[in-house]
Design a protein around this motif. Structure first.
Motif, PDB file in Angstrom:
ATOM      1  N   TRP A 355       0.836  -1.211   0.000  1.00  0.00           N
ATOM      2  CA  TRP A 355       0.000   0.000   0.000  1.00  0.00           C
ATOM      3  C   TRP A 355       0.869   1.259   0.000  1.00  0.00           C
ATOM      4  O   TRP A 355       0.570   2.241  -0.670  1.00  0.00           O
ATOM      5  CB  TRP A 355      -0.953   0.012   1.213  1.00  0.00           C
ATOM      6  CG  TRP A 355      -0.220   0.040   2.530  1.00  0.00           C
ATOM      7  CD1 TRP A 355       0.177  -1.042   3.258  1.00  0.00           C
ATOM      8  CD2 TRP A 355       0.224   1.188   3.257  1.00  0.00           C
ATOM      9  NE1 TRP A 355       0.839  -0.638   4.396  1.00  0.00           N
ATOM     10  CE2 TRP A 355       0.884   0.727   4.421  1.00  0.00           C
ATOM     11  CE3 TRP A 355       0.133   2.560   3.051  1.00  0.00           C
ATOM     12  CZ2 TRP A 355       1.446   1.587   5.356  1.00  0.00           C
ATOM     13  CZ3 TRP A 355       0.692   3.418   3.995  1.00  0.00           C
ATOM     14  CH2 TRP A 355       1.342   2.934   5.125  1.00  0.00           C
ATOM     15  N   LEU A 356       2.018   1.176   0.707  1.00  0.00           N
ATOM     16  CA  LEU A 356       2.898   2.339   0.737  1.00  0.00           C
ATOM     17  C   LEU A 356       3.598   2.493  -0.625  1.00  0.00           C
ATOM     18  O   LEU A 356       3.786   3.608  -1.120  1.00  0.00           O
ATOM     19  CB  LEU A 356       3.925   2.196   1.872  1.00  0.00           C
ATOM     20  CG  LEU A 356       4.830   3.395   2.120  1.00  0.00           C
ATOM     21  CD1 LEU A 356       4.037   4.677   2.326  1.00  0.00           C
ATOM     22  CD2 LEU A 356       5.726   3.176   3.345  1.00  0.00           C
ATOM     23  N   ALA A 357       3.935   1.338  -1.232  1.00  0.00           N
ATOM     24  CA  ALA A 357       4.562   1.399  -2.563  1.00  0.00           C
ATOM     25  C   ALA A 357       3.606   2.086  -3.532  1.00  0.00           C
ATOM     26  O   ALA A 357       4.011   2.906  -4.364  1.00  0.00           O
ATOM     27  CB  ALA A 357       4.904  -0.003  -3.046  1.00  0.00           C
ATOM     28  N   PHE A 358       2.319   1.772  -3.395  1.00  0.00           N
ATOM     29  CA  PHE A 358       1.309   2.385  -4.267  1.00  0.00           C
ATOM     30  C   PHE A 358       1.284   3.913  -4.052  1.00  0.00           C
ATOM     31  O   PHE A 358       1.306   4.689  -4.993  1.00  0.00           O
ATOM     32  CB  PHE A 358      -0.057   1.760  -3.955  1.00  0.00           C
ATOM     33  CG  PHE A 358      -1.163   2.302  -4.797  1.00  0.00           C
ATOM     34  CD1 PHE A 358      -1.308   1.902  -6.117  1.00  0.00           C
ATOM     35  CD2 PHE A 358      -2.054   3.243  -4.278  1.00  0.00           C
ATOM     36  CE1 PHE A 358      -2.328   2.421  -6.908  1.00  0.00           C
ATOM     37  CE2 PHE A 358      -3.062   3.768  -5.064  1.00  0.00           C
ATOM     38  CZ  PHE A 358      -3.209   3.343  -6.382  1.00  0.00           C
ATOM     39  N   LEU A 359       1.267   4.318  -2.767  1.00  0.00           N
ATOM     40  CA  LEU A 359       1.242   5.752  -2.472  1.00  0.00           C
ATOM     41  C   LEU A 359       2.506   6.454  -2.988  1.00  0.00           C
ATOM     42  O   LEU A 359       2.444   7.568  -3.514  1.00  0.00           O
ATOM     43  CB  LEU A 359       1.133   5.988  -0.959  1.00  0.00           C
ATOM     44  CG  LEU A 359      -0.223   5.738  -0.330  1.00  0.00           C
ATOM     45  CD1 LEU A 359      -0.193   6.123   1.150  1.00  0.00           C
ATOM     46  CD2 LEU A 359      -1.296   6.564  -1.040  1.00  0.00           C
ATOM     47  N   VAL A 360       3.647   5.769  -2.839  1.00  0.00           N
ATOM     48  CA  VAL A 360       4.904   6.361  -3.314  1.00  0.00           C
ATOM     49  C   VAL A 360       4.809   6.612  -4.823  1.00  0.00           C
ATOM     50  O   VAL A 360       5.182   7.675  -5.322  1.00  0.00           O
ATOM     51  CB  VAL A 360       6.108   5.432  -2.992  1.00  0.00           C
ATOM     52  CG1 VAL A 360       7.348   5.842  -3.774  1.00  0.00           C
ATOM     53  CG2 VAL A 360       6.402   5.448  -1.495  1.00  0.00           C
ATOM     54  N   LYS A 361       4.239   5.628  -5.528  1.00  0.00           N
ATOM     55  CA  LYS A 361       4.145   5.792  -6.987  1.00  0.00           C
ATOM     56  C   LYS A 361       3.223   6.954  -7.334  1.00  0.00           C
ATOM     57  O   LYS A 361       3.545   7.777  -8.197  1.00  0.00           O
ATOM     58  CB  LYS A 361       3.641   4.505  -7.639  1.00  0.00           C
ATOM     59  CG  LYS A 361       4.697   3.417  -7.664  1.00  0.00           C
ATOM     60  CD  LYS A 361       4.155   2.092  -8.173  1.00  0.00           C
ATOM     61  CE  LYS A 361       5.062   0.964  -7.720  1.00  0.00           C
ATOM     62  NZ  LYS A 361       4.526  -0.361  -8.011  1.00  0.00           N
ATOM     63  N   VAL A 362       2.063   7.031  -6.656  1.00  0.00           N
ATOM     64  CA  VAL A 362       1.129   8.124  -6.948  1.00  0.00           C
ATOM     65  C   VAL A 362       1.807   9.467  -6.645  1.00  0.00           C
ATOM     66  O   VAL A 362       1.769  10.409  -7.454  1.00  0.00           O
ATOM     67  CB  VAL A 362      -0.162   7.982  -6.103  1.00  0.00           C
ATOM     68  CG1 VAL A 362      -1.060   9.187  -6.284  1.00  0.00           C
ATOM     69  CG2 VAL A 362      -0.894   6.705  -6.472  1.00  0.00           C
ATOM     70  N   GLY A 363       2.473   9.547  -5.481  1.00  0.00           N
ATOM     71  CA  GLY A 363       3.146  10.792  -5.094  1.00  0.00           C
ATOM     72  C   GLY A 363       4.223  11.163  -6.092  1.00  0.00           C
ATOM     73  O   GLY A 363       4.355  12.323  -6.483  1.00  0.00           O
ATOM     74  N   ALA A 364       5.010  10.164  -6.509  1.00  0.00           N
ATOM     75  CA  ALA A 364       6.098  10.453  -7.446  1.00  0.00           C
ATOM     76  C   ALA A 364       5.534  10.927  -8.780  1.00  0.00           C
ATOM     77  O   ALA A 364       6.031  11.886  -9.369  1.00  0.00           O
ATOM     78  CB  ALA A 364       6.961   9.206  -7.643  1.00  0.00           C
ATOM     79  N   ILE A 365       4.470  10.273  -9.245  1.00  0.00           N
ATOM     80  CA  ILE A 365       3.921  10.653 -10.550  1.00  0.00           C
ATOM     81  C   ILE A 365       3.376  12.086 -10.500  1.00  0.00           C
ATOM     82  O   ILE A 365       3.671  12.912 -11.375  1.00  0.00           O
ATOM     83  CB  ILE A 365       2.843   9.637 -11.005  1.00  0.00           C
ATOM     84  CG1 ILE A 365       3.519   8.302 -11.317  1.00  0.00           C
ATOM     85  CG2 ILE A 365       2.094  10.146 -12.233  1.00  0.00           C
ATOM     86  CD1 ILE A 365       2.579   7.148 -11.540  1.00  0.00           C
TER      87      ILE A 365
END
Ligand code: ALA
Length: 514
Positions: A355-365
């Motif tokens: 779930w954190l990996a998902f958030l990191v990706k959204v934040g990075a994008i």
């Protein structure tokens, strides 16, 4: 005779241009700090930290961040003095025009093309890595040959997906009894998402979509929250063993050489103290953009006081975050595994927090999209100012009748950046940006010394502390970080030649100043 090449805009003229500005003065000191962070946090921390740790510095990448942060602090103080003295947009180019003269201003503009234009391409490549990884989570696969720089070799590793084929990877697979040659492989054609991302940004800029302070604040909030979440959760999963050895040394193992050179060897500066320096020079990209605050001079409520706060404040916040992120990242997984296109997300996945990996990706994008927009915007406005000054053809300042934007300039910059992003590996792009920016920073520090001597009485609302030492340390530390980039410097000689050809063939004959 030579003096005409050094004709200057007077400081009064620059201030006059600033006072005539029709832009609304609406940005507070906090908005300016946020603007700085909006431009600073991007591909540097989300992608390059992992690569630099894996190839050059190991966990000691933390020391690289400290080193570069210190260099940028000297430069930021110099920028702050110039920005408070000459509160105009156009930043370093305008400062050079008012102090060192036209030919240096031209050269500065030509360097800024690397800092902003090529940086736009670099961020787009980083963005593409996170987009591809994000889509993969939804089982949307872009054909691998369209996701990397032209000519790059990729192999499909079970459980990990398409990775760049390197000696190390072959060796690592061999240790797991997998023969790399038996895996599916492709040669990349073009990094399509990176190019498309830039074309979308270009379209927005032509339509006049400029990031407002509010949108910027929202994006900065998302980006900083993701970084803080990564630090806050990651800290509990650190395995201190991953920090050993903290400063790895490279031991050539010629017996297992695969493609004719020792495994894990990335040339001069592979690990050890020199690796820390090379790492510092590479992750310098993460700091690029702190001076973008100065381009908002005409929209600041109280530029003389708030510009220094914006520049130094955003740099300080980012330096602290970078040091914490790099400590956590290298504590979560072994540094040797970090040479991937989305290392932060990969590390979070590895500790079992999808779930954190998902958030990191959204934040990075989200975060990287806004960095692209700001950089491309900056580039078009620098060309616009240079064209207004007569140093570039008038088409660069041609305004669209309906959208009120310099559309020809924007489209040209967008297409060239997109092609460059599609064809070039991120390392090469990063090195170009770093070299151009470090050279521009060296000139900035020199300008402070020069103006202190030439215009000692001029009002300086912000003054560099220890003026005999700080700018000199700024120049020396920039030169130190330039040293590992000497090969890039050599490849850039034709680029500099072309710049002077344009100036002598066009600029000098059309200069309004002259
Ligand atoms: N510093 C910005 C980045 O890391 C340009 O993306």
């Amino acid at each position: 005779m030579a003096s005409k090449y050094f004709s200057k805009k007077s400081v009064a003229q620059i201030q006059n241009e600033s006072e005539k500005s029709e832009l609304k003065r609406s940005l507070s000191a906090l908005n300016l700090v946020s603007l700085g962070i909006g431009c600073i946090i991007g591909t540097g921390i989300f992608v390059m930290t992992g690569q630099a740790a894996a190839q050059f510095a190991g966990p000691a990448i933390v020391m690289s961040f400290l080193m570069t942060g210190l260099c940028c602090a000297f430069v930021a103080l110099c920028y702050a003095e110039l920005a408070s003295m000459l509160p105009v947009s156009g930043s370093a180019y305008s400062y050079a025009y008012a102090s060192l003269g036209e030919i240096v201003a031209w050269f500065m503009g030509w360097l800024l093309l690397l800092e902003y234009g090529i940086a736009g391409s670099t961020v787009a490549v980083g963005w593409s890595g996170y987009v591809v990884s994000f889509l993969k989570d939804f089982h949307i696969m872009i054909p691998p040959e369209w996701t990397a720089a032209t000519g790059m070799h990729l192999i499909n590793v079970p459980g990990e997906g398409w990775l760049q084929l390197t000696d190390d990877l072959v060796h690592e697979l061999a240790s797991k009894r997998i023969v790399a040659a038996t895996l599916p492989a492709v040669t990349a054609i073009f990094n399509l998402p990176a190019a498309l991302g830039l074309l979308v940004v270009t379209t927005l800029l032509v339509l006049g979509v400029k990031e407002s302070a509010t949108v910027n604040n929202v994006i900065v909030f998302i980006k900083v929250s993701v970084v803080l979440l990564f630090i806050g959760f990651g800290i509990f999963y650190i395995n201190p063993e991953n920090w050993h050895p903290f400063i790895p040394t490279f031991v050539p193992d010629t017996s297992s050489s695969l493609f004719g050179h020792p495994l894990g060897y990335y040339g001069w500066g592979t690990f050890g103290w020199m690796g820390i320096l090379r790492g510092a020079s590479y992750i310098f990209f993460a700091y690029v953009g702190f001076e973008a605050v100065s381009t908002a001079a005409q929209e600041a409520k109280n530029p003389k006081r708030d510009l220094p706060i914006g520049i130094i404040g955003s740099l300080a916040v980012c330096t602290i975050l970078y040091i914490l992120v790099s400590l956590v990242l290298t504590g979560l997984v072994k540094y040797t595994t970090l040479n991937v296109s989305a290392p932060i997300a990969m590390a979070v996945d590895a500790i079992g927090l999808p779930w954190l990996a998902f958030l990191v990706k959204v934040g990075a994008i989200c975060g990287l999209s806004s960095v692209m927009l700001v950089l491309m915007y900056g580039q078009t406005r620098i060309f616009y100012t240079m064209s207004k000054d007569g140093l570039l053809p008038p088409m660069f300042s041609k305004i669209h009748s309906r959208f009120q934007t310099p559309y020809v300039n924007t489209i040209l910059v967008g297409i060239v950046s997109a092609i460059v992003a599609g064809m070039t590996p991120i390392e090469d792009l990063g090195n170009l940006v770093n070299l151009g920016t470090l050279m521009a920073f060296t000139i900035i520090c020199f300008t402070v010394i020069y103006l202190r001597i030439k215009e000692p009485t001029f009002a300086r609302p912000f003054r560099v502390p220890f003026p005999k030492v700080t700018p000199v340390l700024g120049m020396l530390s920039c030169l130190l970080l330039i040293a590992p980039l000497w090969e890039t410097f050599v490849t850039l000689i034709p680029y500099f030649g072309l710049g002077f050809l344009i100036y002598f063939g066009y600029g000098q004959w059309h200069s309004k100043q002259r």
